[in-house]
Design an enzyme around this catalytic site. Structure first.
Site, PDB file in Angstrom:
ATOM      1  N   SER A 182      35.750  34.041  59.727  1.00  0.00           N
ATOM      2  CA  SER A 182      34.996  32.793  59.804  1.00  0.00           C
ATOM      3  C   SER A 182      33.592  33.048  60.321  1.00  0.00           C
ATOM      4  CB  SER A 182      35.705  31.799  60.728  1.00  0.00           C
ATOM      5  OG  SER A 182      34.932  30.634  60.923  1.00  0.00           O
ATOM      6  N   SER A 183      32.656  32.249  59.819  1.00  0.00           N
ATOM      7  CA  SER A 183      31.278  32.312  60.301  1.00  0.00           C
ATOM      8  C   SER A 183      31.077  31.427  61.528  1.00  0.00           C
ATOM      9  CB  SER A 183      30.312  31.879  59.192  1.00  0.00           C
ATOM     10  OG  SER A 183      30.581  30.527  58.818  1.00  0.00           O
TER      11      SER A 183
ATOM     12  N   HIS B  24      63.494  25.570  49.453  1.00  0.00           N
ATOM     13  CA  HIS B  24      62.805  24.273  49.501  1.00  0.00           C
ATOM     14  C   HIS B  24      61.828  24.214  50.676  1.00  0.00           C
ATOM     15  CE1 HIS B  24      65.633  22.391  46.561  1.00  0.00           C
ATOM     16  NE2 HIS B  24      66.460  23.273  47.090  1.00  0.00           N
TER      17      HIS B  24
ATOM     18  N   LYS C 225      38.744  34.724  64.274  1.00  0.00           N
ATOM     19  CA  LYS C 225      39.639  34.313  63.197  1.00  0.00           C
ATOM     20  C   LYS C 225      39.754  35.414  62.157  1.00  0.00           C
ATOM     21  CE  LYS C 225      40.675  30.184  60.470  1.00  0.00           C
ATOM     22  NZ  LYS C 225      41.075  30.761  59.190  1.00  0.00           N
TER      23      LYS C 225
ATOM     24  N   THR D 169      32.152  42.894  13.095  1.00  0.00           N
ATOM     25  CA  THR D 169      31.310  43.651  12.166  1.00  0.00           C
ATOM     26  C   THR D 169      30.098  44.241  12.871  1.00  0.00           C
ATOM     27  OG1 THR D 169      32.017  42.260  10.310  1.00  0.00           O
ATOM     28  CG2 THR D 169      29.986  43.516  10.026  1.00  0.00           C
TER      29      THR D 169
ATOM     30  N   GLU E 199      44.003  36.611  49.202  1.00  0.00           N
ATOM     31  CA  GLU E 199      43.214  35.562  48.555  1.00  0.00           C
ATOM     32  C   GLU E 199      42.465  36.110  47.351  1.00  0.00           C
ATOM     33  OE1 GLU E 199      42.356  33.024  52.659  1.00  0.00           O
ATOM     34  OE2 GLU E 199      40.941  34.532  51.961  1.00  0.00           O
TER      35      GLU E 199
ATOM     36  N   SER F 131      37.256  49.342   6.761  1.00  0.00           N
ATOM     37  CA  SER F 131      36.605  48.035   6.872  1.00  0.00           C
ATOM     38  C   SER F 131      36.591  47.691   8.345  1.00  0.00           C
ATOM     39  CB  SER F 131      37.399  46.981   6.089  1.00  0.00           C
ATOM     40  OG  SER F 131      37.014  45.674   6.473  1.00  0.00           O
ATOM     41  N   THR F 132      35.694  46.829   8.765  1.00  0.00           N
ATOM     42  CA  THR F 132      35.779  46.296  10.124  1.00  0.00           C
ATOM     43  C   THR F 132      37.160  45.710  10.362  1.00  0.00           C
ATOM     44  OG1 THR F 132      33.409  45.787  10.205  1.00  0.00           O
ATOM     45  CG2 THR F 132      34.832  44.595  11.730  1.00  0.00           C
ATOM     46  N   ASN F 133      37.735  45.117   9.283  1.00  0.00           N
ATOM     47  CA  ASN F 133      38.983  44.368   9.421  1.00  0.00           C
ATOM     48  C   ASN F 133      40.181  45.222   9.799  1.00  0.00           C
ATOM     49  OD1 ASN F 133      37.219  42.485   8.477  1.00  0.00           O
ATOM     50  ND2 ASN F 133      38.341  42.007   6.598  1.00  0.00           N
TER      51      ASN F 133
END
Length: 466
Positions: free
Chosen positions: A320-321, A190, A326, A103, A333, A142-144
């Protein structure tokens, strides 16, 4: 110092910033719902404005809104749609976490359209004459029934690019399938060595899956085309003039360019938000499949020295830091995290869907926000994934061939000739002696060289021919 104008609603008087395009009910929403400090997605605002424009035209056609007021409303909406969407939060500032049914959002739209229309008519903000938010902008609604209509139209608009994004990433996988058609490798089941296949076959499966994802989203979009507009508050059509429903659906088709239909049963369309939960379910399945594919690609690219290292990912940033040189599967990710988020939004949609009670589901504001957010991040992720990862993938052919030639399960091709038990013994012996099965077959003279060459032909092993 901010100047104010005094307005009122059914609860009493309030002070609204004098230059605000919104009014009293929007102000109450701003006071009540300082939750996320975000606002509705532009797709929802644009869709809602189109609903108001279509309603004005339909009301005019039904004889309940005169030509001049219809023109004022339509012109006001055209002006609002011309404003850059980055400026909309100050005009449509209602938090997506708000009262049930939407609403506050509906009245925000009504007030803004009315104020802009009245300004076009030369009247000051807040006068609500000749255009009133409820009596004219919200006429026959109506909002509905207006909010779920706007929600479905918004998701339709947002999801078109998502279909394209899935199709584009499928095309990228298809290109790899063709390029890598004859590159042999070892399959894995597997997470263990399995029969030989080609890298093209593996990526061909990804191409099919992503094509299916596009089809699932199309199916979800089709469910959204059924609208409950014209149902008014409970689906009974109270205060809705004859012919209005057909007229507004027709006008919405013109404004959106989408094929739309009126719900067969408007009461059901008020009670149930199944079109949205269905679309969400289709997006959920696609997110599950994309998560699986991204996980596969991360495994295939693992290494470079101690993993599978069968494919080489484009390097997009240092990994990597602390470890120089790397490089991580950063894009994959990111995609995994995004699709986990999409799955979370689907859970929100499911919870909202089952929270509908009697003649209305009041959880629609969060359904709209969640589904539009999920659609947007999924679309952007697929585009980034294609352009910054899939397109630039390269095969590590020496590693792939070594795995292909050394896997014990190449012996599966020999079992019709030697029998299952004899072949199993050869596999165990090969593993124990760290020799290839093929070398053992040759050492033992179990199959003559000409037949062995035919059995071990890569085309025969993988089913890939010219």
């Amino acid at each position: 110092m901010t100047n104010f104008r005094e307005e009122h609603d059914s609860l009493g008087n309030v002070k609204v910033p004098s230059d605000a395009l919104y009014g009293a009910q929007t102000l109450r929403a701003l006071e009540n719902y300082q939750i996320s400090h975000r606002t509705a997605h532009p797709w929802l605002i644009r869709a809602y404005l189109r609903v108001k424009a279509a309603a004005a035209t339909a009301n005019n056609q039904c004889g309940v809104l005169d030509k001049e007021n219809t023109k004022l409303i339509r012109n006001a909406i055209d002006e609002l749609l011309s404003i850059p969407t980055q400026n909309w939060p100050s005009i449509f500032p209602v938090d997506p976490y708000q009262a049930g049914a939407g609403t506050s959002q509906n009245m925000n739209i009504n007030e803004v359209v009315a104020n802009v229309a009245n300004r076009l008519a030369g009247k000051p903000l807040g006068t609500y004459a000749p255009i009133h938010p409820n009596d004219h902008v919200n006429r026959s609604q109506s909002t509905n029934d207006s909010f779920p209509t706007a929600m479905r139209l918004a998701i339709l608009e947002a999801s078109g690019p998502l279909v394209d994004a899935f199709q584009h990433i499928s095309d990228s996988f298809k290109k790899k399938t063709k390029e890598w058609k004859k590159i042999p490798k070892s399959a894995r089941t597997h997470l263990q060595d399995a029969v030989p296949m080609t890298l093209g076959q593996e990526f061909g499966a990804y191409a099919v899956t992503t094509e299916k994802c596009a089809q699932w989203i199309r199916s979800g979009r089709d469910a959204l085309r059924e609208l409950g507009i014209g149902g008014s508050a409970a689906g009974t059509g109270l205060t809705v003039p004859k012919g209005y429903t057909k007229a507004i659906v027709s006008e919405l088709e013109k404004l959106t360019g989408e094929k739309l239909t009126s719900a067969h049963n408007l009461c059901e369309a008020m009670q149930s938000q199944s079109p949205v939960t269905y679309y969400s379910a289709m997006l959920r399945i696609a997110a599950i499949e994309m998560t699986r594919i991204c996980n596969d690609l991360r495994l295939l690219a693992s290494g470079p020295m101690t993993g599978l290292a069968e494919i080489l990912l484009p390097a997009v940033q240092p990994g990597s830091s602390i470890m120089p040189g790397k490089v991580n599967p950063s894009i994959l990710e990111m995609a995994n995290q995004t699709f986990y988020s999409v799955l979370g939004y689907d859970q929100t949609i499911a919870s909202c869907g089952l929270a509908g009670q009697l003649e209305l589901n009041v959880m629609m504001p969060m359904m709209a926000y969640s589904m539009l957010e999920a659609t947007q991040v999924a679309t952007n992720t697929l585009t980034t994934l294609k352009e910054r990862c899939i397109d630039g993938l390269q095969p590590n052919e020496p590693r792939l061939r070594r795995y292909f030639e050394s896997t014990p399960q190449v012996a599966t091709a020999l079992s019709p000739k030697l029998g299952y038990e004899k072949t199993a013994e050869l596999v165990k012996e090969a593993l124990k002696k760290e020799k290839s099965v093929i070398d053992l077959v040759r050492d033992k003279n179990l199959i003559d060289e000409k037949e062995l060459s035919l059995l071990l032909d890569p085309g025969t092993l993988t089913g890939v021919t010219d």
